[in-house]
Scaffold this motif. Structure first.
Motif, PDB file in Angstrom:
ATOM      1  N   MET A 131      -0.325  12.629  18.420  1.00  0.00           N
ATOM      2  CA  MET A 131       0.435  11.610  17.675  1.00  0.00           C
ATOM      3  C   MET A 131       0.987  12.166  16.371  1.00  0.00           C
ATOM      4  N   LEU A 132       2.069  11.546  15.894  1.00  0.00           N
ATOM      5  CA  LEU A 132       2.571  11.896  14.568  1.00  0.00           C
ATOM      6  C   LEU A 132       1.764  11.131  13.528  1.00  0.00           C
ATOM      7  N   THR A 133       1.592  11.738  12.370  1.00  0.00           N
ATOM      8  CA  THR A 133       1.048  10.997  11.229  1.00  0.00           C
ATOM      9  C   THR A 133       1.971  11.274  10.037  1.00  0.00           C
ATOM     10  N   ILE A 134       1.867  10.454   9.022  1.00  0.00           N
ATOM     11  CA  ILE A 134       2.592  10.721   7.774  1.00  0.00           C
ATOM     12  C   ILE A 134       1.635  10.520   6.610  1.00  0.00           C
ATOM     13  N   VAL A 135       1.958  11.152   5.502  1.00  0.00           N
ATOM     14  CA  VAL A 135       1.182  10.944   4.284  1.00  0.00           C
ATOM     15  C   VAL A 135       2.144  10.351   3.260  1.00  0.00           C
ATOM     16  N   ARG A 136       1.734   9.229   2.685  1.00  0.00           N
ATOM     17  CA  ARG A 136       2.654   8.470   1.840  1.00  0.00           C
ATOM     18  C   ARG A 136       1.875   7.755   0.753  1.00  0.00           C
ATOM     19  N   ASP A 137       2.394   7.744  -0.447  1.00  0.00           N
ATOM     20  CA  ASP A 137       1.700   7.070  -1.550  1.00  0.00           C
ATOM     21  C   ASP A 137       1.610   5.571  -1.321  1.00  0.00           C
ATOM     22  N   ASP A 138       2.677   5.010  -0.788  1.00  0.00           N
ATOM     23  CA  ASP A 138       2.673   3.571  -0.550  1.00  0.00           C
ATOM     24  C   ASP A 138       2.355   3.306   0.918  1.00  0.00           C
ATOM     25  N   PRO A 139       1.134   2.844   1.202  1.00  0.00           N
ATOM     26  CA  PRO A 139       0.723   2.702   2.606  1.00  0.00           C
ATOM     27  C   PRO A 139       1.046   1.332   3.191  1.00  0.00           C
ATOM     28  N   GLN A 140       1.696   0.493   2.415  1.00  0.00           N
ATOM     29  CA  GLN A 140       1.838  -0.905   2.824  1.00  0.00           C
ATOM     30  C   GLN A 140       2.523  -1.060   4.181  1.00  0.00           C
ATOM     31  N   GLY A 141       1.908  -1.839   5.037  1.00  0.00           N
ATOM     32  CA  GLY A 141       2.491  -2.135   6.345  1.00  0.00           C
ATOM     33  C   GLY A 141       2.101  -1.158   7.436  1.00  0.00           C
ATOM     34  N   PHE A 142       1.446  -0.053   7.077  1.00  0.00           N
ATOM     35  CA  PHE A 142       1.099   0.957   8.071  1.00  0.00           C
ATOM     36  C   PHE A 142      -0.367   0.883   8.471  1.00  0.00           C
ATOM     37  N   GLY A 143      -0.637   1.193   9.732  1.00  0.00           N
ATOM     38  CA  GLY A 143      -2.005   1.415  10.167  1.00  0.00           C
ATOM     39  C   GLY A 143      -2.527   2.705   9.544  1.00  0.00           C
TER      40      GLY A 143
END
Ligand code: UD1
Ligand code: CA
Length: 453
Positions: A131-143
């Motif tokens: 699976m793809l993952t991402i790293v993001r400061d704002d996690p809102q809305g994501f599992g």
């Protein structure tokens, strides 16, 4: 190893506030969903399966036979959506890639990397998902992607279900997976409904790890998984796609003077050493040759332009320009206009459904509609083909080397033979033979001088 793709496109897209289904909104020359379908086609060994629901008829009308359709009648979540593809894909492919229809920026190269990751891990025999993952400061809305002590992916926890500690996780689930096909179809029925009645595709991760199956992840660039929910997102994605399109043209030898103000749809082809000046909109299946000068400030749609042409402050739609022809400033070529080689047409002129033969000049304030014009004709200033009599569109025919005086009106249907000439201000209502001169209203040949005897 064979690959199938499932594209989830059943959602409502409420935040678009639109009569048009979200996935059909145009984006740099293609409907949103078509971007994803193309990506699916590029990595898949068979037609993508598109899960449709809201706006089903319109999506089917757009994509036709290009894809297969699985219908999701009740929108019971992403897991439920993939279940609908089961009869199409069970036993059909070694791996199944799930894509969202609203992620037009997902690059084929990124998916290829995900497929490679799958391929590298597959021989060990216990791989269920890459699976793809991402790293993001704002996690809102994501599992959130939950890893175990050894750093292995263990589960995905939806935001609503997160513990306070899980809320702090910044590795997130963009929703793009490559499943082991056999494993997916065997285990998908095990999904349980959430308290709100949804089947979460994300629960497949925990189903896998609880069986001792492996899940591997690959961090994707944020841009790739940018999802579109509203029209602000649509504009952001359009800017990104335009940038990619412009860069591809520049890489292939096209000069784009100001990429930020140049709007080239994905379907356009441009030859080497052509220069595009600022403020141009190039649309549809337009093909532009080599060595052309396009713009500034021109709009060209579904048109064919040969080599060494010039388009200056002009509008073209469904038109054709042959080699070394020129239009502008301020010309308008409408449907069926065709300028032959080295034609010059400009200064507030309009041509519709007409052919202008090679070398013809039409420089100033003229309208030519439903006409066939020969070579080297001088369509001087203020010429009008009066092609519409209130009931029918009528044809005008001008032979080679015709010379029209300024302000000639050609009342169609009318034919002027090769080399015919008209005086300034003529209203031509009858055919003119080759080489003859007519003038006046209505236009007539000169009256022969009376013999004084
Ligand atoms: C999903 C993921 C979440 C992830 C997020 C990324 C689940 C349960 N959650 O959440 O972990 O971080 O995407 O954007 O999967 N769709 C259908 N039928 C449905 C529901 C959805 O076709 O019944 C389609 C939608 O049209 C959309 C996509 O699936 O293209 C994602 O659906 P959405 O509701 O946006 O998922 P999220 O709740 O955001
Ligand atoms: Ca979403």
């Amino acid at each position: 190893m064979t690959t199938a793709t499932v594209i989830l496109a059943a959602g409502f897209g409420t935040r678009m506030k639109s009569e048009l289904p979200k996935v059909l909104h145009p984006l740099a020359g293609r409907p949103l969903v078509e971007w994803v379908v193309r990506t699916g086609e590029s990595i898949g060994d068979r037609r993508p399966v598109v899960v449709v629901g809201h706006g089903k008829e319109q999506v089917q009308a757009l994509l036709g036979e290009r894809v297969e359709y699985a219908e999701q009648k009740d929108l019971l979540g992403t897991g439920h959506a993939v279940m609908q593809a089961t009869p199409f894909l069970i036993g059909q492919a070694d791996r199944v890639v799930v894509l969202y229809s609203d992620m037009p920026l997902l690059r084929e190269a990124t998916l290829q990397q995900l497929l490679e990751l799958y391929q590298q891990n597959e021989p060990q025999g216990d791989l269920a998902v890459a699976m793809l993952t991402i790293v993001r400061d704002d996690p809102q809305g994501f599992g959130r992607v939950v890893r175990d002590g050894a750093g292995q992916i263990q589960s995905i926890v939806e935001e609503l279900d997160c513990s306070p500690a899980q809320k702090l996780i910044r590795e997130l689930n963009p929703g793009i997976y490559c499943f082991n096909g056999a494993w997916l179809w065997e285990n998908l029925p095990k999904l349980k409904q959430s308290p709100k009645g949804e089947y979460y595709l994300t629960d497949m991760i925990e189903i896998a790890t609880s069986q001792g199956q492996r899940v591997v992840g690959m961090q994707a660039p944020l841009e790739d998984v940018f999802g579109i929910n509203d029209r602000i997102h649509l504009a952001v994605a359009a800017t990104a796609l335009r940038q990619r399109i412009n860069q591809a043209h520049m890489g292939a030898g096209v000069t784009i003077v100001d990429p930020a103000t140049t709007y080239i749809e994905a379907t356009v082809e441009i030859g080497q050493d052509t220069t595009i000046y600022p403020g141009c909109h190039l649309k549809g299946k337009t093909v532009i040759g080599r060595g052309c000068q396009i713009g500034p400030n021109s709009q060209i749609e579904e048109s064919l332009i040969g080599d060494d042409c010039r388009v200056l402050y002009s509008v073209l739609e469904y038109a054709r320009m042959d080699r070394a022809s020129e239009i502008g400033p301020f010309g308008h070529l409408r449907k069926g206009a065709h300028l032959g080689e080295e034609v010059h047409m400009g200064n507030f002129g309009e041509v519709k459904n007409s052919y202008l033969g090679p070398g013809t000049k039409m420089g100033h304030f003229s309208y030519v509609g439903d006409a066939t014009i020969g070579r080297n004709v001088n369509v001087s200033a203020g010429i009008i083909t009066c092609n519409y009599d209130g009931k029918h569109k009528n044809h005008t025919e001008l032979g080679d080397d015709v010379f029209l005086g300024s302000d000639t009106l050609l009342v169609a249907p009318v034919t002027l033979g090769p080399g015919a000439r008209t005086g300034a201000g003529s209203v031509v209502t009858r055919d003119v033979p080759a080489g003859a001169l007519v003038y006046g209203v209505p236009a007539r040949p000169p009256i022969p001088k009376r013999d004084p005897d």
